[in-house]
Design an enzyme around this catalytic site. Structure first.
Site, PDB file in Angstrom:
ATOM      1  N   HIS A 124       3.787   1.138   0.590  1.00 25.21           N
ATOM      2  CA  HIS A 124       2.319   1.122   0.583  1.00 25.21           C
ATOM      3  C   HIS A 124       1.840   2.031   1.724  1.00 25.21           C
ATOM      4  O   HIS A 124       2.562   2.207   2.713  1.00 25.21           O
ATOM      5  CB  HIS A 124       1.902  -0.339   0.831  1.00 25.21           C
ATOM      6  N   ASP A 202       7.790  -4.999   5.636  1.00 23.21           N
ATOM      7  CA  ASP A 202       6.438  -5.229   5.147  1.00 23.21           C
ATOM      8  C   ASP A 202       6.532  -6.337   4.093  1.00 23.21           C
ATOM      9  O   ASP A 202       6.983  -6.102   2.971  1.00 23.21           O
ATOM     10  CB  ASP A 202       5.898  -3.921   4.556  1.00 23.21           C
ATOM     11  N   GLN A 205       3.925  -8.583   0.014  1.00 23.60           N
ATOM     12  CA  GLN A 205       4.081  -9.084  -1.357  1.00 23.60           C
ATOM     13  C   GLN A 205       5.241 -10.062  -1.495  1.00 23.60           C
ATOM     14  O   GLN A 205       5.596 -10.445  -2.599  1.00 23.60           O
ATOM     15  CB  GLN A 205       4.281  -7.909  -2.339  1.00 23.60           C
ATOM     16  N   CYS A 370      -2.812   2.155  -3.535  1.00 22.43           N
ATOM     17  CA  CYS A 370      -2.529   2.480  -2.123  1.00 22.43           C
ATOM     18  C   CYS A 370      -1.068   2.852  -1.925  1.00 22.43           C
ATOM     19  O   CYS A 370      -0.465   2.525  -0.892  1.00 22.43           O
ATOM     20  CB  CYS A 370      -2.917   1.342  -1.185  1.00 22.43           C
TER      21      CYS A 370
HETATM   22  N1  C6P Z   1      -1.746  -4.229  -1.295  1.00 24.87           N
HETATM   23  C1  C6P Z   1      -2.611  -4.202  -3.543  1.00 24.87           C
HETATM   24  O1  C6P Z   1      -3.532  -4.323  -4.380  1.00 24.87           O
HETATM   25  P1  C6P Z   1      -3.598  -5.482   3.820  1.00 24.87           P
HETATM   26  O2  C6P Z   1      -4.629  -4.643   3.126  1.00 24.87           O
HETATM   27  O3  C6P Z   1      -3.340  -4.994   5.208  1.00 24.87           O
HETATM   28  O4  C6P Z   1      -3.829  -6.929   3.715  1.00 24.87           O
HETATM   29  O5  C6P Z   1      -2.221  -5.252   3.013  1.00 24.87           O
HETATM   30  C2  C6P Z   1      -1.692  -3.965   2.939  1.00 24.87           C
HETATM   31  C3  C6P Z   1      -0.454  -3.954   2.120  1.00 24.87           C
HETATM   32  C4  C6P Z   1       0.735  -3.626   2.737  1.00 24.87           C
HETATM   33  N2  C6P Z   1       1.885  -3.622   2.060  1.00 24.87           N
HETATM   34  C5  C6P Z   1       1.954  -3.938   0.759  1.00 24.87           C
HETATM   35  C6  C6P Z   1       3.283  -3.952   0.067  1.00 24.87           C
HETATM   36  C7  C6P Z   1       0.774  -4.261   0.079  1.00 24.87           C
HETATM   37  O6  C6P Z   1       0.840  -4.569  -1.215  1.00 24.87           O
HETATM   38  C8  C6P Z   1      -0.451  -4.250   0.760  1.00 24.87           C
HETATM   39  C9  C6P Z   1      -1.743  -4.546   0.051  1.00 24.87           C
HETATM   40  C10 C6P Z   1      -2.911  -4.520  -2.103  1.00 24.87           C
HETATM   41  O7  C6P Z   1      -1.482  -3.877  -3.867  1.00 24.87           O
HETATM   42  C11 C6P Z   1      -4.157  -3.834  -1.639  1.00 24.87           C
HETATM   43  S1  C6P Z   1      -4.008  -2.088  -1.588  1.00 24.87           S
END
Ligand code: C6P
Length: 422
Positions: A124, A202, A205, A370
């Site tokens: 991401h 990370d 998910q 993203c």
């Molecule tokens: N993915 C999706 O619709 P935040 O925005 O900081 O809470 O999470 C960021 C993030 C980081 N790593 C992974 C693997 C993610 O999936 C996400 C967030 C959302 O897939 C919003 S773009």
């Protein structure tokens, strides 16, 4: 469905009483953010209604109660991921901020010119851009673990190849938010530690959807977001080993992160508070604590079993619909997938797909998710539609999604024989 009774679980989520376009609401976008159960909404509301006060400051009753609730939430989070104690749990705003905190603190001190940072092709943006920024500041180099785009995973050989350049840091996702692939991060960490690299996972998910044990993985850093795991937005977690947090300098200065301040110096506070400057997101912490209670009550293994069954059901159903290209591992590899299914209705833009779904009362996400390097450069797709599942989804939600796919195909006159362009 194995695992849990989703029909019963959904009754705790007030949002499922709404109708969208006159139809019962189906939410298939939990990878973006989860819906919130009444237990979380009530915990936040109770704080505001009965003990709203700042923490770590007041010597009066409700301030002490708020402090205790906030700190207790950290103990709950620590126990959820098997961290040693609340000292290893730093609250941030989200996964993104957690990763940036590592980049601005640990990496700022430990990465120098020509050092290498190894990430993967399925990251991401949150686990790419902070490292590109760091590389620019320091003259360091970002390398990628190559993805087998057909298999939608990377194998041991590509990890080992990436490690040949002796990176100082390896930063990879536990689960892809596009492909749904679950990465064997324990194996990645083991290999990375052999070459002396630190390991950041990370877990945006993974933590909401499966049992995660940071000690077993042997992660040095582990980042995730409250809002994807039934909790409120604006609260995220950085887990890091205590020894690393002790060495790391704070990034933001101000109240709460200090033990003492003189005119020309300060002493930082103890862990984890030295990384939490200013008034905390108190209601966020309390809400996250309530979310962890809900997840524990449902049982992480039950949640995983439920989502695995839904994913299998959806992959089998979608395979029977022609003219649709599904990303990620095939159904016989469902053990290595979380409940995320990105797909392309051939010849129809993902935004049009999402609009038709919306007209049917179904929320799905569309775009590059993203993860532009993965979607555009590796998979060669302009955009993808994506459905993602959580504790409140049922087979009937997936049946509704399949009907919506058929409706898209009929509106755009897509034949079953349509083939992928790439
Ligand atoms: N993915 C999706 O619709 P935040 O925005 O900081 O809470 O999470 C960021 C993030 C980081 N790593 C992974 C693997 C993610 O999936 C996400 C967030 C959302 O897939 C919003 S773009």
């Amino acid at each position: 469905m194995p695992g849990l009774d989703a029909e019963k679980v959904r009754r705790d989520f007030p949002i499922f009483r709404i109708k969208v376009n006159g139809k019962p609401f189906v939410y298939l976008d939990s990878a973006a953010t989860s819906q919130k159960p009444k237990q979380v909404i009530n915990a936040i509301s109770r704080y505001y209604k009965t003990y709203n006060a700042n923490i770590h400051r007041g010597v009066y009753q409700i301030s002490e109660k708020a402090t205790e609730a906030y700190e207790e939430s950290k103990r709950k989070v620590a126990s959820l991921i098997n961290a040693a104690s609340l000292e290893e749990i730093v609250y941030t705003r989200n996964t993104t901020e957690s990763i940036n905190l590592v980049a601005l603190s640990w990496a700022e001190q430990n990465i120098a010119k020509n050092d290498r940072i190894l990430i993967s092709e399925l990251e991401h943006h949150s686990n790419i851009v902070p490292w590109l920024m760091l590389a620019k500041r320091k003259g360091a180099i970002v390398d990628y673990i190559k993805l087998d785009a057909k298999l939608c995973k990377f194998d041991d050989a590509s990890v080992e190849k990436g490690l040949e350049k002796n990176p100082k840091l390896v930063a990879v996702s536990h689960c892809s938010n596009v492909l749904g692939t679950i990465i064997d991060v324990k194996s990645v960490a083991k290999k990375a530690h052999v070459v002396g690299a630190k390991v950041l996972i990370d877990g945006a998910q993974s933590v909401p959807h499966m049992r995660v044990d940071v000690k077993e993985i042997d992660a040095d850093f582990f980042a995730f977001s409250g809002h994807k795991m039934l909790g409120p937005a604006g609260i995220g977690v950085l887990y890091a080993k205590k020894s690393l947090l002790e060495e790391m300098p704070p990034v933001l200065g101000g109240g709460d992160m200090i033990r003492s301040v003189e005119h020309f110096g300060f002493t930082a506070n103890e862990l984890p508070w030295k990384f939490e400057a200013g008034t905390a997101n108190i209601e966020g912490g309390i809400g996250l604590g309530a979310a962890v209670d809900c997840l524990k009550k449902l049982g992480m293994d039950n949640i995983r079993a439920h989502e695995r069954a839904l994913t299998k059901y959806a992959l089998e159903r979608i395979a029977g619909v022609g003219g649709v290209d599904v990303c990620g591992l095939p159904v016989n590899h469902v053990d290595n997938r979380v409940g995320v299914i990105a797909f392309e209705i051939l010849g129809v833009h993902a935004h049009d797909v999402a609009s038709v779904f919306d007209s049917e009362g179904i929320a799905v996400r569309a775009g590059h998710h993203c993860a532009m390097p993965l979607v555009v450069e590796t998979l060669h797709k302009p955009a993808l539609s994506r459905m993602s599942f959580y504790v409140y989804n049922t087979e009937s939600d997936i049946d509704r999604a399949m009907d919506a796919i058929r409706k898209v195909k009929s509106i755009f006159k897509i034949k079953d024989s349509a083939r992928a362009r790439v």
